[in-house]
Structures are given as structure tokens and as C-alpha cells.
Design a protein around this motif. Structure first.
Motif, PDB file in Angstrom:
ATOM      1  N   GLY A   1       0.822  -1.210   0.000  1.00 36.83           N
ATOM      2  CA  GLY A   1       0.000   0.000   0.000  1.00 36.83           C
ATOM      3  C   GLY A   1       0.849   1.249   0.000  1.00 36.83           C
TER       4      GLY A   1
ATOM      5  N   ASP B   1       1.112   4.125  -2.774  1.00 38.84           N
ATOM      6  CA  ASP B   1       0.788   5.455  -2.269  1.00 38.84           C
ATOM      7  C   ASP B   1       1.902   6.468  -2.536  1.00 38.84           C
TER       8      ASP B   1
ATOM      9  N   THR C   1      -4.144   9.268  -2.634  1.00 36.18           N
ATOM     10  CA  THR C   1      -4.370   8.333  -1.527  1.00 36.18           C
ATOM     11  C   THR C   1      -5.358   7.253  -1.934  1.00 36.18           C
ATOM     12  N   GLY C   2      -5.485   6.225  -1.102  1.00 34.59           N
ATOM     13  CA  GLY C   2      -6.429   5.138  -1.346  1.00 34.59           C
ATOM     14  C   GLY C   2      -7.828   5.498  -0.881  1.00 34.59           C
ATOM     15  N   TYR C   3      -8.817   4.849  -1.473  1.00 31.81           N
ATOM     16  CA  TYR C   3     -10.213   5.152  -1.124  1.00 31.81           C
ATOM     17  C   TYR C   3     -10.552   4.746   0.304  1.00 31.81           C
ATOM     18  N   ASP C   4      -9.724   3.879   0.900  1.00 28.47           N
ATOM     19  CA  ASP C   4     -10.044   3.371   2.232  1.00 28.47           C
ATOM     20  C   ASP C   4      -9.884   4.411   3.329  1.00 28.47           C
TER      21      ASP C   4
ATOM     22  N   HIS D   1      -6.801   6.133  -5.620  1.00 34.79           N
ATOM     23  CA  HIS D   1      -6.408   4.883  -6.276  1.00 34.79           C
ATOM     24  C   HIS D   1      -7.003   3.699  -5.527  1.00 34.79           C
ATOM     25  N   GLY D   2      -6.972   2.539  -6.159  1.00 34.51           N
ATOM     26  CA  GLY D   2      -7.485   1.330  -5.537  1.00 34.51           C
ATOM     27  C   GLY D   2      -6.497   0.748  -4.541  1.00 34.51           C
ATOM     28  N   LEU D   3      -6.865  -0.376  -3.951  1.00 39.82           N
ATOM     29  CA  LEU D   3      -6.013  -1.051  -2.982  1.00 39.82           C
ATOM     30  C   LEU D   3      -5.306  -2.236  -3.654  1.00 39.82           C
TER      31      LEU D   3
ATOM     32  N   ARG E   1      -4.206  -5.906  -3.965  1.00 35.63           N
ATOM     33  CA  ARG E   1      -4.633  -7.232  -3.513  1.00 35.63           C
ATOM     34  C   ARG E   1      -3.726  -8.281  -4.149  1.00 35.63           C
TER      35      ARG E   1
ATOM     36  N   LYS F   1      -7.548  -9.702  -0.188  1.00 38.49           N
ATOM     37  CA  LYS F   1      -6.823  -8.711   0.596  1.00 38.49           C
ATOM     38  C   LYS F   1      -5.522  -9.305   1.113  1.00 38.49           C
TER      39      LYS F   1
ATOM     40  N   ASP G   1      -9.351  -1.807  -7.543  1.00 40.84           N
ATOM     41  CA  ASP G   1      -8.278  -2.492  -6.831  1.00 40.84           C
ATOM     42  C   ASP G   1      -7.320  -3.147  -7.817  1.00 40.84           C
TER      43      ASP G   1
END
Length: 865
Positions: free
Chosen positions: A52, A56, A482-485, A513-515, A517, A523, A560
Motif C-alpha cells: 500500500g 501510495d 491516496t487510497g479510497y479506504d 487509487h485502488g487497494l 490485492r 486482501k 483495486d
């Protein structure tokens, strides 16, 4: 110019190049253009680089390097977060190895221990960011608990307190019994749970032979019930409203109340109300003035407010005992399976306990409106725009933010209490009480949520609350990647605080951006063993290969990313391709044999190069990182390497070659900084590529007519190559080529390109005609745009032998297809085999079917010839 090693070895160049960039001040803001600032999402000081982080920090680094080459005044602010709960846990575990606890040391000595740990280990992740190639200005590095950031935290807390926007009050909060602290809503993780729904009998006080059945997922909390509730319009219970029931396993009587909160369709339509252990029940309790009885302590153990038999038991042990007792007393009506979600601590993953506790809160509902308007008005934009919906859903339904944490490591709440009852909130530690003059002051024991200081990051890192030059020059920052989370965790809070204290949103754009996996879309997790270590990937393949992979996977929609090592290997192969091209350039420069005039291939590659510059610019301006990476890959690998270099072997025009190749290095530099910097120097270019100017498209070199002609030539060469491959023609055998072409423009292009066609398709003799008296016999045939081509096979292959070989291959594929079909039809195999094994067999069947089809088509072609 200097010699290059035969094999590209990133481990030999990356550390050396990064050290030179840093030593030379190449990351410092110095461009004469407009300010362009980014703040790095601060990784936890406890952390090691994970995938991540790698994503990032790769994406903003691409933008930072690009804008630096455009001549902008670029500042990328790095830093780390003190990570209150995580860091305290790490140090407490370290103490436990010596048989000590933080309480043995006391608060002051424990904090000193944490600072020592931070000085010794806290730089690990920043050193790993250097491995990745992050070109942030380390002279601006910040830490959320450094002096400046700490002053900003106090300033904000005190100002919000004065405005009544920070307050202390009892609320139901998320409590972690293991970490012994409150958590905000966004620090809670939810997981699906195959649980139970227990139906309990609450006997009527006036007639214990009758009872109400109450459904619950948490029977252990019944000791905290202060009422049972029904819906006021539920006809089944109208005559019971206002009466009492006996609380099971106790001798207490509690009322039956009516409240619209009750869902008549859930269970029996009767629910237990436990105000001290459920957020909705707490609100019901306030409406009906019910007592809120806490039945657990901070460790999740039942306290003195339960029958002695249960006192001191863990909540889940108490559940087991209570269910046993309920069943023995005939008060357990029934049990059913029930799918629900349980909440867990995002740090230790213990089950969260809803808990009534006095805590400090920020009144986010009162602060949210300007932050919503900033995005609604378009002054701040999300890329892709669809992620603004997540932001609005959160902000328009936002609740009070619990900011107090019952730990020692962090920003201590700047509130003091005097024995006279005075409460003092101050930016500087008070010495005496302003009301009575006493010096017997006690500071609040809690610290602030880590995200509180992170919310101030875009301006606290630029020198606020002082009137700093950096703040004036670089705030608001250009954008956030940054990530959507963490839209809810961090992005929303930064926007809120920026507007409140700087009167402007902290950035103009939020790039989501996505995460990352694993290759199966799961995950990544250390516990499941599927986490990929970016540092190990860098050691094996190089930072450039990892960066290129991540960028190429970052789709415009923010989906993702499924990461497989094979993708990084493919990127490493691309690095090797670039390296080998550079070696080819050096060899050619050493030979000093060049064409004086530009060839059709030169005109074509120069035109294509201008197109690539424009497309790369467009991709970067719209944050289409994947389009940028894949567009450059296609141009470099296919057009420049596979076509232009092969064509240039008939005559190399030095100026064209170096113009395009040096341009490629500059275009690739934001993606792959190390290899481009090394090659740039090896070719004898002035300065460093990190400081080179970004390529600008020259419209005068755009040549659509030449591109159209070359497209026909490339299509023809591909068609001939395909025929040779399909017919299994040996590479050394030269073919004849017959071209039927009635289009004068196409004929002109093919005539002009005869040397390229001969060189690149293994053709000796070419006949080009507007018409043919008869179709050539024993020839393989293909149609391209504007022409038909025929490759006579007589002198290339033994037709009968080739037919026999293909028939044998066809039978082999049919046998494999039949074998797999039988296997998949076997019920025993399907029941016993893991899903991934079954999927693998299906993929094999598909692969053999495709090969079978190709062989069939080859046989048809031979039969027709």
C-alpha cells in the motif's frame, strides 16, 4: 559516454543514484514555475514498507518528478505518524520481554522509553521509501509529534474548545477491551459472522406464567437491561405497554416501553434495552429517562452490577454461563443461526464493546457543511469523480468524532482540572488556576486520537501556526494522492480542518487509487500468508520494475489492483529491453556510421514520438497512470525497439535516433527514475535527467501521411511473419512475396518500403501488381488493409510432411481435451478437488481447445493451397 555492463543490475546502481540525488539537493524546491506541493500520507513510525505504501508513494512521485521537469517549484513533504496505539503496543511488548509493564515505569519514564524506541527504529520506513525512489524533500521531513506539529495540535484543540466544538460528555463509544481505549467509528473493522440469535423469555411481573420472548445476539448484556421495548403501533402488545417484566436470572423488575425505534419484523417485535452497552439503546434510554447501567469494566469483565455468580467473568465466558442458567430455568425459548456483522479493533482485532464512557468529542456535524460545499461547488475535485459519493455519504451523515484515547503515547489533551472545580484549556501549560490561584492542577490523562494531528498535516507541516513562508507559498497544496479506504479516516478531516483554520481546502484535487490485492483479488495479510513484501521485490527485480508495475496497474477508475510477481518480472524484462537499446546506441555511436538523410522510418518514428508526448501529457494531467505506463511501454517496446531499430539497421540517422531515445528516457523518468538516470549519464548527456526539461511536442514533426503508410507496411510484415510461423517455415529460408494491390497510395507505400519488407519478413523477391491472371498455386494467403498477399510454399516447406505433423498435433490436443472433459465429468473429482485445482483443469481445457482450433485452421489453409 561510457561503457555499459552487458546485464542490467539495479542493485548496483539504485542506492548510488539515490544518494547522489539526495546529496546534490535534487529534491529541494527550486524551479522558477508555479508552486506545486504535495504532502505525503504519513506512514506509521512503527511500520515497514508494504505494498500500500509502495503504491501510495509511487504515484505522487511520478507527478512530482514530472512537474519538477516542467520547471515548477516542487515541494513534496515527507513525514511519519506517531501512531499512538500501534507504537505503544510495540513498546509494551518490548517491556513485557523483560517482565515489565508501562505501569512499572510510570507515565513519564514510559514516554521516554517510546522516544528512545522511535529514535532507534523509527527511521526504518523512511529508509525504505528511499529504496523505492521517493523524491521528497527530506529537509522538510516532519513527525506528527515534533515541536511544530505539537504546537499546531494544541492551537486547534484550544480554538475548537473555545468555540464549543470540542467537548467532553458521556456517550456510547467503541471500546477495545484489549487496547483499553476508545476508538472512533472509522477505526472499527466489520466482518461477517455466523452467529446465533437467542430467544429469551422475560416473564411478566404480574403473572410469571406468561412471558415475552426477546431475541438477542448478546445475551450476556441482559444484566444491563433497564427496559424491554415494543413498537407503539404493534397491536400484539398494546395491553402490556407500561407494565413490567422480570429480568431473567435476577429479581429485578423492568418496564415495558413503547418506542418507534423497534422493528416489528425483527424476532418477536420485542427488544431488550441496554442503554450503557448499545448506541441505539442509549438514545432510547435518553428519550424514556431510563438508567444506564454499565455491567462490564474496561477489560470486558463483568463488574459489581451483575449477580455474584457472574462477577469477574470475561464477557464471552459470562455468555456461556448465562445461557446454561437460562436453559436450566426454562427461560431459553429457542436458538437459531443468524448471520450478522461483528466489529473489531483495527489494531488488535479484538471484538469491540459498545461502552458508555465520558470522552472528548469534536462536533463534526457543525463543522461539516463548508467541507461538503467545497466539493459540491467544484472548488475541490475528486479523481475519479465517483469517489466523491463516498465522501458525501460520510460527511452528510457524520457523527461526533471521539478524539480521546486512554493510552500514554500521543498528544496529551491540553486540559487541566483544579480542586476548586475550574477547568482550564490552554495552549501553554498553566502554572496556577486563574480562578483560585492554586497550583494543584491535574492534566487530563487522555491523549488525542492519532488522526487528530494527521487532520492538520497539510498546514502543520508547512509551519502553521506561525506565519511561515512555506505556508504562504505552498498552501493550499496542489493535490492529494491516496487510497479510497481513508476518505473517511483522513481526507474528510483534513478538508474540514483546512477550511476551519486556513479558510481554504488543503488541496485542489484528491486523486484516489485502488487497494493492492493478491493475484486472486484477496486482501493481502501477513496472517493469511499472501502479503507481498515490496522490499523483497525491489531486491529481486529493482525499484523501477516495481514502480512501473504499480503504475501500469493503476486504472483510471480507481479499481483495486491484483498483483502477481509475474507482472513485476515482465516489467523487469522491459527494463532489460531499455538497457539493451542503450547498449545498442553506444555501439552505433562507437561505429560512427550514420545515414546523412532521414529515412521513411525516421519520419515515422519522429511523428509517433510527438504523439506519445501528447498522450503522456494528457494521461498525467488526468491522473491516468496506467494509460501513461502502458502507452510508453507500447511505444518503446513495439514501435521503437521492434520496428524502428530493426528498420534503422538499414541506415541509422543519428539525430533522429538520439532525439527519440533521449526523449524516451525523459518520458520514462517519472516512472523508472533509476535506470533512466543511469543511461542518461552513460550516453554523455549534460546534467541529470531528474533536472532535464520535460519533452514538448513539435507539431511540425507530426506526419499523419507517413504514419498511415508505415501502418500498411507493418501490417504486411506482420502478415508474412504470421504465415511463416503458422507454416513452420525455418527462419533461414527466404520467401517470395506476391502482392495484389489496386490502391495506388498503398502500392506507393509498399514500393517505397521494399527494403524494410525484405529485411524484416525474410522475403527475397517481391512482385507487386494491380491485378493477377490467376491465384498463385500452393501459396498461403492473407488480406491486409488495401492489398492481398500470397506466399508460395513450394520451396519453403514439404506440404505432405507438414500436413502429417499438424494432423499428429491435432490428435494430441483432442486426446488432452477428452481426458480433461472426462475428469471434470467425474463427480468424485469435483467433490474432492480444491476449487483452484478444478479451475486450473478448466483453463487447460480452454488452452488445448484454442490450440486445436489453430491447427485446424492451418490444415484448412494447406488443403486450400
Amino acid at each position: 559516454m561510457s561503457e555499459m555492463e552487458k546485464v542490467y543490475n539495479p542493485s548496483e546502481i539504485e542506492a548510488r543514484i539515490y544518494a547522489d540525488w539526495e546529496k546534490s539537493g535534487d529534491f529541494a524546491p527550486k524551479g522558477a514555475g508555479e508552486p506545486f506541493a504535495i504532502v505525503m500520507p504519513p506512514p506509521n513510525v512503527t511500520g515497514a514498507l508494504h505494498m500500500g505504501h509502495a503504491l501510495d508513494d509511487t504515484l505522487p512521485d511520478i507527478l512530482v518528478r514530472w512537474r519538477r521537469m516542467l520547471g515548477d517549484n516542487v515541494l513534496w513533504v515527507p513525514g511519519t505518524d506517531h501512531a499512538g496505539i500501534a507504537t505503544q503496543n510495540v513498546v509494551e511488548k518490548k517491556l513485557a520481554q523483560d517482565g515489565r509493564t508501562r505501569h512499572d515505569l510510570g507515565r513519564e519514564k514510559f514516554i521516554e522509553e517510546v522516544w528512545r524506541w522511535k529514535e532507534e527504529y523509527g527511521g526504518r520506513i523512511t529508509s525504505q521509501l528511499r529504496l523505492l525512489g521517493a523524491s521528497c524533500d527530506w529537509a522538510h521531513e516532519r513527525f506528527t509529534m515534533d515541536e511544530g506539529c505539537s504546537r499546531a495540535v494544541r492551537e486547534v484543540f484550544v480554538e475548537l474548545y473555545k468555540k464549543g466544538l470540542i467537548f467532553k460528555a458521556p456517550r456510547i463509544i467503541n471500546w477495545c477491551p484489549r487496547c483499553h481505549t476508545a476508538l472512533s467509528d472509522v477505526e472499527v473493522e466489520y466482518e461477517e459472522n455466523a452467529g446465533k440469535l437467542w430467544h429469551l423469555r422475560y416473564q411478566l411481573a404480574e403473572n410469571p406464567k406468561k412471558y415475552l420472548v426477546v431475541a438477542t445476539t448478546r445475551p450476556e448484556t441482559l444484566f444491563g437491561d433497564t427496559a424491554v421495548a415494543v413498537h407503539p403501533a404493534d397491536e400484539r402488545y398494546q395491553d402490556l405497554i407500561g407494565k413490567e417484566v422480570l429480568l431473567p436470572l435476577t429479581d429485578k423488575k423492568i418496564p415495558i416501553i413503547a418506542d418507534e425505534y423497534v422493528d416489528r419484523e425483527f424476532g418477536t417485535g420485542v427488544v431488550k434495552i441496554t442503554p450503557a452497552h448499545d448506541v441505539n439503546d442509549y438514545e432510547v434510554g435518553k428519550r424514556h429517562k431510563l438508567p444506564a447501567l454499565a455491567i462490564m469494566d474496561t477489560s470486558g469483565l463483568l463488574n459489581e452490577n451483575v449477580p455474584l455468580r457472574y462477577k469477574g467473568l470475561d464477557r464471552f465466558k459470562a455468555r456461556e454461563l448465562a445461557l446454561t442458567d437460562l436453559e436450566e430455568k426454562g427461560l431459553l425459548d429457542s436458538v437459531q443461526d443468524y448471520e450478522n456483522k461483528i466489529s473489531r479493533c483495527y489494531r488488535c482485532h479484538d471484538v469491540i464493546e459498545p461502552y458508555l464512557s465520558p470522552q472528548w468529542f469534536v462536533d463534526m456535524p457543525k463543522l461539516a457543511a463548508p467541507a461538503v460545499e467545497a466539493v459540491r461547488s467544484g472548488r475541490l475535485k475528486f479523481y475519479p469523480e465517483r469517489w466523491s459519493k463516498v465522501y458525501f455519504d460520510w460527511m452528510e451523515n457524520i457523527r461526533e468524532w471521539c478524539i480521546s484515547r486512554q493510552i500514554w503515547w500521543g498528544h496529551r489533551i491540553p486540559v487541566w482540572y483544579c480542586e476548586c472545580g475550574e477547568i482550564i484549556c490552554a495552549k501553554d501549560d498553566p502554572q496556577t488556576c486563574p480562578k483560585c490561584g492554586s497550583d494543584k492542577l491535574t492534566q487530563d490523562a487522555d491523549v488525542l486520537d492519532t488522526w487528530f494531528s494527521s487532520a492538520l498535516w497539510p498546514f502543520s507541516t508547512l509551519g502553521w501556526p506561525d506565519a511561515a513562508a512555506d505556508l504562504k507559498k505552498y498552501y493550499p497544496t496542489a493535490l492529494l494522492v491516496t487510497g479510497y479506504d481513508i476518505i473517511t479516516f483522513w481526507v474528510s478531516r483534513m478538508i474540514t480542518m483546512g477550511l476551519e483554520f486556513q479558510k481554504e481546502a488543503p488541496f485542489h484535487k484528491v486523486v484516489i487509487h485502488g487497494l493492492i490485492r493478491d493475484e486472486h483479488g484477496k486482501k493481502m495479510s501477513k496472517s493469511t500468508g499472501n502479503a507481498v513484501d515490496p522490499v523483497e521485490l525491489i531486491k529481486e527485480y529493482g525499484a523501477d520494475a516495481l514502480r512501473f508495475t504499480l503504475a501500469s496497474m493503476a486504472t483510471a477508475g480507481g479499481q483495486d489492483l491484483k498483483l502477481a510477481a509475474s507482472k513485476v518480472l515482465a516489467s523487469r524484462n522491459f527494463m532489460n529491453k531499455i538497457w539493451n537499446v542503450a547498449r545498442f546506441v553506444l555501439l552505433k555511436l562507437a561505429d560512427n556510421k550514420f545515414s546523412a538523410e532521414k529515412s521513411p522510418a525516421d519520419e515515422w518514428i519522429l511523428s509517433r514520438y510527438q504523439q506519445v508526448i501528447q498522450k503522456t501529457d494528457s494521461a498525467l494531467r488526468n491522473f491516468y497512470f496506467g494509460d501513461m505506463a502502458l502507452g510508453l511501454y507500447d511505444f518503446v517496446w513495439n514501435e521503437f525497439c521492434d520496428w524502428y531499430i530493426e528498420m534503422s539497421k538499414l541506415g541509422l540517422h543519428k539525430e533522429t535516433f538520439l532525439t527519440v531515445f533521449n526523449g524516451i528516457l525523459r518520458l520514462l523518468h517519472p516512472l523508472t527514475p533509476f535506470i533512466t538516470e543511469e543511461i542518461w549519464a552513460k550516453l554523455g548527456n549534460a546534467g541529470k535527467v531528474i533536472n532535464a526539461n520535460w519533452p514538448q511536442a513539435d507539431k511540425a514533426l507530426l506526419n499523419p501521411a507517413r504514419e498511415k503508410k508505415m501502418a500498411v507496411v507493418i501490417e504486411l510484415i506482420r502478415a508474412v511473419r504470421n504465415i511463416r510461423a503458422e507454416m513452420n517455415v525455418a527462419p533461414a529460408k527466404k520467401a517470395d512475396l506476391i502482392i495484389l494491390c489496386g490502391d495506388p497510395a498503398v502500392a506507393e507505400a509498399l514500393t517505397e518500403a521494399k527494403p524494410y519488407i525484405q529485411q524484416l519478413s525474410g522475403v527475397e523477391k517481391i512482385d507487386l501488381a494491380a491485378r493477377l491472371a490467376a491465384k498463385p498455386r500452393n501459396a498461403s494467403h492473407a488480406v491486409i488493409n488495401g492489398a492481398e498477399i500470397f506466399v508460395p510454399l513450394d520451396k519453403l516447406i514439404d506440404l505432405q510432411a507438414e500436413i502429417a505433423r499438424l494432423e499428429k498435433e491435432k490428435n494430441k490436443y483432442q486426446t488432452e481435451i477428452n481426458r480433461i472433459k472426462n475428469k471434470l465429468a467425474n463427480k468424485s473429482f469435483i467433490e474432492k478437488a480444491p476449487p483452484e485445482v478444478i479451475e486450473k483443469e478448466k483453463e487447460k481445457e480452454k488452452d488445448y481447445a484454442e490450440k486445436f482450433k489453430i491447427v485446424e485452421e492451418q490444415l484448412k489453409a494447406l488443403a486450400a493451397s
